[in-house]
Design an enzyme around this catalytic site. Structure first.
Site, PDB file in Angstrom:
ATOM      1  N   CYS A 269     -12.104   7.415   1.506  1.00 59.12           N
ATOM      2  CA  CYS A 269     -10.708   7.177   1.129  1.00 59.12           C
ATOM      3  C   CYS A 269     -10.516   5.759   0.596  1.00 59.12           C
ATOM      4  CB  CYS A 269      -9.780   7.485   2.299  1.00 59.12           C
ATOM      5  SG  CYS A 269      -8.104   7.823   1.738  1.00 59.12           S
TER       6      CYS A 269
ATOM      7  N   HIS B 178     -11.229  12.622   3.512  1.00 59.93           N
ATOM      8  CA  HIS B 178     -11.745  12.227   4.825  1.00 59.93           C
ATOM      9  C   HIS B 178     -12.648  13.341   5.352  1.00 59.93           C
ATOM     10  CE1 HIS B 178      -9.331   8.610   5.580  1.00 59.93           C
ATOM     11  NE2 HIS B 178      -8.368   9.220   4.919  1.00 59.93           N
TER      12      HIS B 178
ATOM     13  N   GLU C 139     -14.811  13.288   7.402  1.00 60.55           N
ATOM     14  CA  GLU C 139     -15.106  13.153   8.842  1.00 60.55           C
ATOM     15  C   GLU C 139     -14.304  14.135   9.694  1.00 60.55           C
ATOM     16  OE1 GLU C 139     -13.640  10.862   6.928  1.00 60.55           O
ATOM     17  OE2 GLU C 139     -12.081   9.731   7.982  1.00 60.55           O
TER      18      GLU C 139
END
Ligand code: GLN
Length: 539
Positions: free
Chosen positions: A386, A515, A517
């Site tokens: 990001c 993102h 993750e």
């Protein structure tokens, strides 16, 4: 309601892993062949976690449908291997907002609207509607905060009523047993007190989970049983473990799942955790160390735990390492040192790879860009998330495309080269200060360019990752930047938004506007993290 509820409360102190306990029980029950989902109740007035500072409250976990939720939802997703939605994080703010809205619409039939019964009524309605929407056989409900707080009492009252009104509810109370240094002995009194407090609001727990640094011995188990009014076999020992993913196995040894199912009058199947056990064995046997630096502006925030603010990033690094039979060594690197002293950049040589995670505002960004530039030139594997991607684009524009002073308009509104600029639909939102829940949020599709690193890692043409940002790569500069060699390897389906970048002649220089993750799982690492770790191991 068809859904059976397992309510997890906490006592003694916060931060003892109630979320992990909740997620572990969820996984055990899921493996019995049931549809399990989870709700996190947060007693704060904020409508969602999006307006809270992660360094104080922990990570803002983004769901596929664009919810900005509590970090515990991330823990549930990782353990359950299910995508959750924003209705699974209930806050006091949401409850009151609905009640007040209904009152203004005359939906209470001229009655006086009161805390009791109307607030618990709305809480019950939300729990019911979430369970039904998710067609869940079981729903875990974790009540935030500890017993005795003013804030969560109305939620507990609603749950007490649900059991009274005939819903199938099992209460699990998680408390901490301290071992004071001067005594060297595990103390049960705070646990006893917190169960008393729970009793005083009309709830008797069915199970007690005893968190401590050491396993519970028999003497204390008997004591907790007697004073907390549960059978000894309903007292579960939960000592500290090295890997949180061990907890479901620890619970399984104590047959918690079979005992919970028995409370609901249901049968238990043996041997459903063997795949999970294999995964944990793999985690424990990982050998080669991979050293990853996470570059941020950390000294601004005092003693808050960074672990919590970047929990999904950290877990993603671990998942990817374990997948490659490696063990992570994660180091926090303060970006501001690079602003003061460029020579300190050579400290980055000790890392196998670096990550620049998401962030906001101008603090520490020049240092982050210096680190990115160093990784670019010295061929250190780099992953940008990001803000990390936006800063990589700015760094490239400045250093390679010779756009001196290039910047994001988030940092410098009057920059000559606004290579990162606010999304057009965001401009008005900011002008009117409508900050809550208004970023570009949740899952968005991207089309990947063939024959790129990113395409190879994902192994498909179209992917969806979760987003949380207001700025993007400015389309006016794409051609110029691309001519100099930075590849935009993934774009929004309409081609307008740049979602992935990479450098071809580098061991691993990859970043994304998303993102990734948030979608990494212990048994299925996020592709971009997997790529980073593979590159680190090759180095
Ligand atoms: N501050 C940047 C933006 O709003 C990046 C946000 C982030 O890293 N999540 O676009």
């Amino acid at each position: 309601m068809h859904t059976k509820l397992i309510v997890v409360t906490g006592g003694v102190l916060s931060g003892v892993g109630k979320g992990t306990v909740t997620a572990s029980i969820a996984r055990l029950i899921k493996n019995q062949g049931f549809k399990v989902t989870a709700i996190k109740i947060d007693p704060y007035i904020n409508i969602d976690a999006g307006t809270m500072r992660p360094t104080e409250h922990g990570e803002v976990f983004v769901t596929d449908d664009g919810g900005e939720t509590d970090q515990d939802l991330g823990t549930y997703e990782r353990f359950l291997s299910e995508d959750l939605l924003k209705d699974q994080n209930i806050t006091t703010g949401q409850v009151y907002e609905t009640v007040i809205h209904k009152e203004r619409n005359l939906e209470y039939d001229g009655k006086c609207v009161e805390v009791i019964p109307h607030i618990p009524q709305e809480i019950k309605r939300r729990i019911n509607s979430t369970c039904e929407a998710h067609k869940a056989d079981f729903c875990m409900i974790e009540v935030g905060g500890t017993i005795g707080d003013y804030q969560n009492v109305l939620f507990l009252e609603a749950l007490r009523q649900m059991r009274l009104e005939g819903d199938a509810v099992v209460f699990v109370h998680v408390g901490y047993l301290p071992i004071p240094n001067n005594l060297g002995e595990m103390k049960t009194k705070p646990m006893q007190r917190s169960v008393r407090d729970l009793n005083s609001i009309g709830i008797q727990p069915d199970f007690i989970v005893s968190r401590s640094s050491r396993p519970l011995d028999d003497v204390r188990k008997q004591k907790i049983s007697l004073f907390c009014n549960v059978k000894p076999e309903e007292v579960i020992s939960a000592p500290d473990v090295k890997y949180i993913y061990e907890v479901p196995l620890l619970f399984e040894e104590q047959t918690i799942c079979s005992k919970i199912l028995a409370k609901f009058g249901m049968k238990y199947k043996q041997g459903t955790m063997s795949e999970w056990k294999k995964m944990v064995d793999r985690i424990k046997s990982a050998e080669k160390e991979v050293k990853i630096g996470i570059i941020g502006k950390y000294f601004d925030i005092g003693d808050f735990t960074l672990e919590d603010s970047y929990i999904s990033v950290i877990e993603s690094i671990k998942h990817a390492c374990w997948h490659n039979n490696a063990k992570p060594n994660i180091v926090w690197v303060d970006s501001k040192q690079f602003e003061k002293d460029e020579k300190s950049l050579s400290k980055l040589d000790e890392f196998d790879g670096i990550i620049v995670p998401g962030g906001f505002g101008s603090s520490g960004v020049e240092g982050k860009m210096k680190a990115i530039g160093y990784a670019r030139q010295k061929k250190i594997p780099f992953l940008g998330l990001c803000y990390g991607m936006q800063l990589a684009v700015i760094e490239f524009a400045r250093s390679v495309c010779r756009m001196e002073g290039a910047n994001s308009t988030e940092i410098n509104k009057s920059t000559k080269y606004p290579v990162i600029d606010i999304l057009p639909e965001q401009k008005k939102i900011i002008e009117e200060s409508h900050y809550g829940g208004t970023m570009r949020l949740g899952g968005y599709k991207a089309v990947l360019k063939k024959n790129t690193i990113v395409h190879k890692l994902y192994g498909k043409d179209e992917v969806s990752e979760r987003h949380r940002h207001r700025y993007e790569v400015n389309p006016d500069y794409i051609q110029k930047i691309e001519e100099k060699g930075l590849v935009f390897s993934g774009r929004s389906p309409n081609g307008v938004l740049m979602e992935f970048i990479e450098l071809p002649d580098h061991p691993y220089f990859v970043a994304t506007q998303a993102h990734p993750e948030f979608k990494s799982r212990p048994d299925m690492p996020a592709p971009l993290f997997n790529g980073l770790i593979k590159a680190c191991l090759k180095k």
